[in-house]
Design a protein around this motif. Sequence first.
Motif, PDB file in Angstrom:
ATOM      1  N   LYS A 618       0.814  -1.217   0.000  1.00 47.25           N
ATOM      2  CA  LYS A 618       0.000   0.000   0.000  1.00 47.25           C
ATOM      3  C   LYS A 618       0.850   1.270   0.000  1.00 47.25           C
ATOM      4  N   GLY A 619       2.165   1.089  -0.096  1.00 45.23           N
ATOM      5  CA  GLY A 619       3.042   2.250  -0.177  1.00 45.23           C
ATOM      6  C   GLY A 619       3.553   2.765   1.150  1.00 45.23           C
ATOM      7  N   TYR A 620       3.608   1.900   2.164  1.00 43.07           N
ATOM      8  CA  TYR A 620       4.118   2.296   3.475  1.00 43.07           C
ATOM      9  C   TYR A 620       5.232   1.357   3.921  1.00 43.07           C
ATOM     10  N   LEU A 621       6.258   1.922   4.534  1.00 47.86           N
ATOM     11  CA  LEU A 621       7.228   1.137   5.284  1.00 47.86           C
ATOM     12  C   LEU A 621       6.720   1.115   6.711  1.00 47.86           C
ATOM     13  N   ALA A 622       6.356  -0.043   7.206  1.00 49.66           N
ATOM     14  CA  ALA A 622       5.701  -0.109   8.509  1.00 49.66           C
ATOM     15  C   ALA A 622       5.957  -1.447   9.165  1.00 49.66           C
ATOM     16  N   GLY A 623       5.916  -1.432  10.475  1.00 46.61           N
ATOM     17  CA  GLY A 623       6.020  -2.649  11.274  1.00 46.61           C
ATOM     18  C   GLY A 623       5.288  -2.404  12.568  1.00 46.61           C
ATOM     19  N   ASN A 624       5.997  -2.564  13.678  1.00 43.43           N
ATOM     20  CA  ASN A 624       5.359  -2.319  14.972  1.00 43.43           C
ATOM     21  C   ASN A 624       6.094  -1.241  15.771  1.00 43.43           C
ATOM     22  N   SER A 625       6.847  -0.385  15.072  1.00 39.82           N
ATOM     23  CA  SER A 625       7.515   0.726  15.742  1.00 39.82           C
ATOM     24  C   SER A 625       7.698   1.869  14.763  1.00 39.82           C
ATOM     25  N   VAL A 626       7.766   3.081  15.303  1.00 37.73           N
ATOM     26  CA  VAL A 626       7.964   4.272  14.482  1.00 37.73           C
ATOM     27  C   VAL A 626       8.937   5.209  15.183  1.00 37.73           C
ATOM     28  N   TYR A 627       9.978   5.614  14.489  1.00 31.97           N
ATOM     29  CA  TYR A 627      10.771   6.764  14.903  1.00 31.97           C
ATOM     30  C   TYR A 627      10.099   7.980  14.271  1.00 31.97           C
ATOM     31  N   ILE A 636      -0.771  12.517   7.017  1.00 33.23           N
ATOM     32  CA  ILE A 636      -0.023  11.277   6.793  1.00 33.23           C
ATOM     33  C   ILE A 636      -0.460  10.216   7.796  1.00 33.23           C
ATOM     34  N   LEU A 637      -0.652  10.609   9.047  1.00 33.73           N
ATOM     35  CA  LEU A 637      -1.100   9.643  10.058  1.00 33.73           C
ATOM     36  C   LEU A 637      -2.481   9.092   9.704  1.00 33.73           C
ATOM     37  N   GLN A 638      -3.362   9.957   9.206  1.00 31.59           N
ATOM     38  CA  GLN A 638      -4.717   9.501   8.861  1.00 31.59           C
ATOM     39  C   GLN A 638      -4.663   8.456   7.749  1.00 31.59           C
ATOM     40  N   GLY A 639      -3.867   8.735   6.707  1.00 32.86           N
ATOM     41  CA  GLY A 639      -3.731   7.770   5.614  1.00 32.86           C
ATOM     42  C   GLY A 639      -3.119   6.465   6.082  1.00 32.86           C
ATOM     43  N   PHE A 640      -2.150   6.567   6.982  1.00 35.11           N
ATOM     44  CA  PHE A 640      -1.487   5.379   7.522  1.00 35.11           C
ATOM     45  C   PHE A 640      -2.477   4.489   8.266  1.00 35.11           C
ATOM     46  N   PHE A 641      -3.263   5.079   9.151  1.00 37.95           N
ATOM     47  CA  PHE A 641      -4.186   4.264   9.948  1.00 37.95           C
ATOM     48  C   PHE A 641      -5.363   3.750   9.116  1.00 37.95           C
ATOM     49  N   ASP A 642      -5.765   4.505   8.091  1.00 43.26           N
ATOM     50  CA  ASP A 642      -6.791   3.985   7.179  1.00 43.26           C
ATOM     51  C   ASP A 642      -6.289   2.726   6.472  1.00 43.26           C
ATOM     52  N   ALA A 643      -5.001   2.745   6.080  1.00 39.85           N
ATOM     53  CA  ALA A 643      -4.422   1.580   5.400  1.00 39.85           C
ATOM     54  C   ALA A 643      -4.186   0.427   6.372  1.00 39.85           C
ATOM     55  N   LEU A 644      -3.881   0.755   7.628  1.00 37.18           N
ATOM     56  CA  LEU A 644      -3.555  -0.277   8.617  1.00 37.18           C
ATOM     57  C   LEU A 644      -4.799  -0.991   9.153  1.00 37.18           C
ATOM     58  N   ASP A 645      -5.923  -0.323   9.133  1.00 34.27           N
ATOM     59  CA  ASP A 645      -7.157  -0.873   9.707  1.00 34.27           C
ATOM     60  C   ASP A 645      -7.477  -2.282   9.195  1.00 34.27           C
ATOM     61  N   PRO A 646      -7.556  -2.508   7.869  1.00 33.29           N
ATOM     62  CA  PRO A 646      -7.877  -3.873   7.407  1.00 33.29           C
ATOM     63  C   PRO A 646      -6.793  -4.897   7.734  1.00 33.29           C
ATOM     64  N   VAL A 647      -5.561  -4.454   7.944  1.00 36.94           N
ATOM     65  CA  VAL A 647      -4.500  -5.391   8.321  1.00 36.94           C
ATOM     66  C   VAL A 647      -4.736  -5.889   9.745  1.00 36.94           C
ATOM     67  N   PHE A 648      -5.156  -4.990  10.627  1.00 37.31           N
ATOM     68  CA  PHE A 648      -5.527  -5.425  11.975  1.00 37.31           C
ATOM     69  C   PHE A 648      -6.722  -6.383  11.905  1.00 37.31           C
ATOM     70  N   GLY A 649      -7.623  -6.142  10.928  1.00 37.40           N
ATOM     71  CA  GLY A 649      -8.737  -7.070  10.738  1.00 37.40           C
ATOM     72  C   GLY A 649      -8.257  -8.455  10.347  1.00 37.40           C
ATOM     73  N   LEU A 650      -7.238  -8.525   9.482  1.00 36.02           N
ATOM     74  CA  LEU A 650      -6.646  -9.813   9.109  1.00 36.02           C
ATOM     75  C   LEU A 650      -6.045 -10.504  10.330  1.00 36.02           C
TER      76      LEU A 650
END
Length: 677
Positions: A618-627, A636-650
């Motif tokens: 989805k165009g993000y470098l992400a894991g379970n931590s953020v510097y 940017i945070l809003q777009g990030f969490f919108d993209a992350l939502d269905p992953v938490f659903g998985l």
Amino acid sequence: MKPRVVAIVQARMGSTRLPNKVMRTMGSKPMIELLLSRLARAQEIDQVVLATSTHPANEPLVDCVQRLGYPVVRGSEDDVLERFVLAAKEQAADVVIRVTGDCPLVDPGLVDLAVQHFFASAVDYLSNTTTPTYPDGLDIEVFTFRSLKQASDETQKPFDREHVTPYLRTSGRFLVGSMRHDEDLSQLRWTVDEPADFEVVEQVFRYFAPRLDFTWHEVLDLQRQHPEWFSPNQHLIRNEGATMSTGQKLWKRAKQVIPGGNMLLSKRAEMFLPEQWPAYFSKAKGCTVWDMDGRAYTDMSIMGIGTNILGYGHPEVDAAVQQTVAAGNMSTFNCPEEVYLAEKLVELHPWADMARLARSGGEANAVAIRIARAASGKDKVAVCGYHGWHDWYLSANLGDDENLAGHLLPGLEPNGVPQNLRGTVFPFNYNNYAELVALLDAHDIGVIKMEVVRNQGPEDNFLQKVRQLATDRGIVLIFDECTSGFRQTLGGVHKLYGVEPDMAMFGKALGNGYAITAIIGRREVMEAAQSTFISSTFWTERIGPSAALKTLEVMERMQSWETITHTGLKIREGWQSLADKHSLEIEHWGLPALTGFTFRSNQALAYKTLITQEMLSKGYLAGNSVYVCTDHTPDILQGFFDALDPVFGLIKACENGRDVISLLKGPVCHGGFKRLN
């Protein structure tokens, strides 16, 4: 009139996995010469032409092929489809045969058979790879120029244009044919993409030398007679290069020449997404990173391992560095910026009187320990460890290579101290004051070295107690602020707790991506540096101090530590909100500005891998931590969490019984350590 058939060989010097392979000699001849000599024997071909790029690195290849008497057409480095159209036009081709430069065992008889089959089938495109049955390395594609031109006109997808024929094969716009062998030999590997491939194919040519007219059937017989000659590359995957990104290919190549693949454990691809991580960047700006194929990603991960509080490529910091480069970076004289930076660091920390500069965290740690030992007159050091983890630079980096899975390392004692430091380094756990007291009672300790905060903060006045204990016993207290510095204050996080050490180190964020670290301390401690040899030529270069001075100026003006702390708390809230929405349990850790979380699940590492995999797509470098950096805006945070939502659903579905491993396209990432490096 018979259609004009032109064989176009695509080749260039810049192969990612095996550079300059087409010009490597097998026996006495370059590989490209062997390929062209074999291909030119095909009776159905009217002309053989090389299609390469205009990059200057290809000059040796062009010179060689032209000396052999073959025409050369040069075009785009990346748009290979355009190259083919140019070459086909120049040679007035009606029908094109595509052969790649990594197939020196191309068989002219098989090429003739493919052309004949193409004409008999009356198709637009034919290959022997649509359903692979021939050994990898005998790949042949035949298609009309009309179809090639149509494909070039209709597709602009980078993948289609790089690999020439995907649009012909998959768009549904063309009649497609296939040529198959009656025995499936697709598991055999005769191509040349990697060093092991070159070894195998070179052995084949050596066996048949000086003949070049041997057939692919003879090679097959040879493999059956001497399978051991073909074993070095049998672990490699067919057409892997067509699905791997440029960065993935380079990472595979790097591990052949660099122990571990790179210079920093925390940046190894296996720590993020094994076999899928882009690994290398071409550009970085703000909180966006572009990989080597030009794909852009929003960095909601570790932001250069915490180096860029002001975002990548901050214009003022970069301008200061560019000015320094223009004026000169090194001289017999010293750079004045080192004085200005030392004064600034002391100004920010009134308890300190003097500073030394270095360029990396490892250097800063080592220098601080040497100065402290010299000042105390004692070698023994107590190092704060968290759950058995000891200081990275003092201990682990002096032992044997680490185990990526986080198990005990070879050469380590059960407490994690390398055997070569036994009796010198004594680890203790954060927030365990009684353990530290017992350690000091049992050993003649001269130095206590610790981070101010770990993944959780101090409890029961832990820092104040350690400070008083060090004072009472005449021990030098060092605070390691290489990671925590400038994230919650303009300086060390120890300022929040009102505890003053004898020495402190700063790194990572001090130069906003440029190499600079610092050690500050009380005069009576720091002057001990004069009694021990601590010196390095490149501690005197000018770029690092120049970058640090401008970085501190911008931080102070922006009050960046307040911005990133606020943003980090918002990220933590966002993670928790998604966890609550999907009924998942997570545990938060780290400073707000370098925040992280862990799923309370025995599948936590697999879930982290799944997040990285899905968010990368989805165009993000992400894991379970953020510097956190100042460019992590609310949008940017809003777009990030919108993209992350269905992953938490998985992940919730996996907690309810779905197999998370079946969702992963590669192995689970390596665990490393919970500590943010």
